[in-house]
Design an enzyme around this catalytic site. Structure first.
Site, mmCIF file in Angstrom:
data_model
loop_
_atom_site.group_PDB
_atom_site.id
_atom_site.type_symbol
_atom_site.label_atom_id
_atom_site.label_comp_id
_atom_site.label_asym_id
_atom_site.label_seq_id
_atom_site.Cartn_x
_atom_site.Cartn_y
_atom_site.Cartn_z
ATOM 1 N N SER A 1 0.880 -1.170 0.000
ATOM 2 C CA SER A 1 0.000 0.000 0.000
ATOM 3 C C SER A 1 0.914 1.216 0.000
ATOM 4 C CB SER A 1 -0.897 -0.020 1.232
ATOM 5 O OG SER A 1 -1.889 0.984 1.109
ATOM 6 N N GLU A 2 0.732 2.116 -0.968
ATOM 7 C CA GLU A 2 1.748 3.145 -1.184
ATOM 8 C C GLU A 2 1.863 4.159 -0.057
ATOM 9 O OE1 GLU A 2 -0.855 2.587 -3.187
ATOM 10 O OE2 GLU A 2 -1.774 4.454 -3.899
ATOM 11 N N ASN A 3 0.920 4.149 0.889
ATOM 12 C CA ASN A 3 1.093 5.019 2.047
ATOM 13 C C ASN A 3 2.026 4.412 3.088
ATOM 14 O OD1 ASN A 3 -1.044 3.126 2.419
ATOM 15 N ND2 ASN A 3 -1.644 4.193 4.272
ATOM 16 N N SER B 1 8.455 4.121 -0.034
ATOM 17 C CA SER B 1 7.386 3.419 -0.737
ATOM 18 C C SER B 1 7.494 3.612 -2.252
ATOM 19 C CB SER B 1 6.035 3.924 -0.239
ATOM 20 O OG SER B 1 4.988 3.297 -0.934
#
Lengths: 233, 219
Positions: free
Chosen positions: B46-48, B88
């Site tokens: 998840s890019e966060n 990320s």
């Protein structure tokens, strides 16, 4: 040890002025500097340029600054959760620069790392790349993106110590570390402030050198945007 | 019959490979995580700032400090790790993530994709989509074949502002599985009970039909 502790949020925001450029950490409402935002609202500083991944929701986070028309320009990657934002943007009251999320993160990191610009493939061939230098490396096209130059960075951590060292929890880390690196003055608010020596140096996420002012925040609401759960068996 | 969103997610899950790190976008792509084939090991990014993202938490155990890129509360699986946004996107730009699945408003036969803006009407922003499509080796688009007015979203040329150029390789819609090849959209599979003619009629871009087109196998 250099003591970075400031008594309260009012003192932590000494020097903020109309027309300044701020960075504000957080992803959605996760890891946002709630106390600093509340103080910016109280001080009514205006014509601000705010760099933040999102723009809050209508009645929380950066939405509070938007509501009072304190923001002149927003630099974000995604603003989908805020109706007032969309209204101000479409009517032209609010200037908006939307940029790819990885580019946003790297423009923050570069600012703190002494790198004036870098090439990224994100946005090549789209309106994001308009007016920017592009270059080919090994057969692939890249866009030149520049580091930000913020006056203040407002970040939020889980724990911090009096030397300004920070530790984050969960996904509340997000943009906070690289924004902390980038601020001319970085203000860190933490849920728990401890004396230097209490945090394990092996576990520090942001070294205190990047933090100019630290204080223990109050009354964290930590609002959840999308409460998604599964039932217990 | 055309697939529903779950059907699309199930079909995309068949594209997963053992040992892949996968980023799932908001909407239909998120559902893919529910249909990972038995015995296969994939990790969701998840890019966060999560690798090893797990399912939604049990009621009462949600944590405001643990969300996915859609701002939904999630959990961590054993072996998960947490990191900042620069790290990320280093994973994403550096091509350490093997597959990106995302939604689209339009795709074009040259592999262009548009999914972040309708000028004058809707501006949500690109989030991480531009970084993802510019770097991912494998991009699968999950989308409805047509819009609410019945107009094709599978086009010769995108009309909306682009998210990325020449990047889409595969598309799974409610009607078909398509591959982007130099000549256009190659029809790979049909949704159960959907005819080639129906797919042709719903596709504005060049559709390439070679031989018998098999039906998707969806449980």
């Amino acid at each position: 040890m250099i003591n970075k502790v400031i008594n309260n949020v009012q003192e932590a925001l000494e020097g903020v002025e109309d027309g300044m450029t701020f960075m504000l950490g957080g992803f959605g409402l996760c890891g946002i500097p709630e106390n600093s935002i509340a103080e910016l609202v109280r001080r009514k500083v205006k014509n601000l340029t705010c760099i933040s991944n999102n723009a809050g929701v209508d009645d929380f986070g950066l939405g509070l600054l938007l509501h009072q028309r304190q923001i002149k320009k927003m630099i974000s990657s995604y603003v989908g959760e805020n109706d007032e934002f969309e209204r101000q943007m479409l009517s032209g009251e609010l200037e908006v620069e939307l940029i790819p999320q990885g580019t946003l993160a790297e423009r923050c990191r570069a600012a703190g790392a002494g790198i004036p610009a870098f090439f990224t493939p994100a946005g090549y061939g789209t309106e994001v790349a308009e007016g920017k230098e592009t270059r080919e490396f090994d057969g692939k096209m890249y866009v030149l993106e520049k580091a930000f130059k913020p006056d203040f960075a407002f970040v939020k951590a889980w724990k911090g110590d009096t030397a300004g060292n920070l530790i984050f929890k969960g996904t509340a880390r997000n943009f906070n570390p690289m924004m902390a690196m980038a601020g001319k003055i970085t203000v860190a608010e933490v849920e728990e402030l401890v004396p230097a020596g209490e945090l394990d140096p092996n576990q520090i996420h942001v070294p205190g050198i990047f933090v100019q002012r630290i204080f223990e925040g109050k009354d964290y609401e930590k609002r959840i945007e999308q409460r998604t759960v599964r039932p217990k068996n | 019959m055309a697939l529903d969103k779950i059907g699309i997610a199930k079909r995309i899950a068949q594209e997963l490979h053992d040992g892949w790190y996968v980023n799932l976008g908001i909407g239909i792509p998120t559902l893919v995580a529910n249909y990972v084939p038995e015995g296969m090991q994939v990790e969701f990014q998840s890019e966060n700032g999560i690798l090893g993202m797990g399912p939604f938490p049990f009621d009462g155990e949600e944590d405001a400090d643990l969300i996915n890129a859609g701002k939904q509360t999630v959990t961590l699986l054993d072996g998960a790790s947490l990191f900042d946004s620069a790290m990320s996107f280093a994973m994403i730009r550096g091509q350490h993530v093997q597959l990106t699945v995302l939604g689209a408003m339009e795709v074009a036969e040259n592999g262009d994709i548009a999914n972040w803006k309708i000028p004058g009407k809707m501006v949500k922003g690109m989030g991480g989509a531009m970084d993802l499509v510019a770097s991912a080796e494998n991009i699968i688009v999950a989308m409805m074949h047509t819009n609410k007015r019945g107009e094709s979203k599978i086009l010769k040329k995108c009309s909306l502002p682009l998210t990325g150029v020449g990047c889409v390789k595969k598309i799974v819609t409610n009607l078909a599985v398509l591959e982007v090849v130099p000549e256009g959209f190659k029809l790979i599979e049909r949704a159960p009970g959907v005819s080639v003619e129906e797919i042709q009629n719903a596709t504005e871009g060049t559709l390439i039909v070679e031989g018998e087109i098999p039906e998707m196998k969806i449980d």
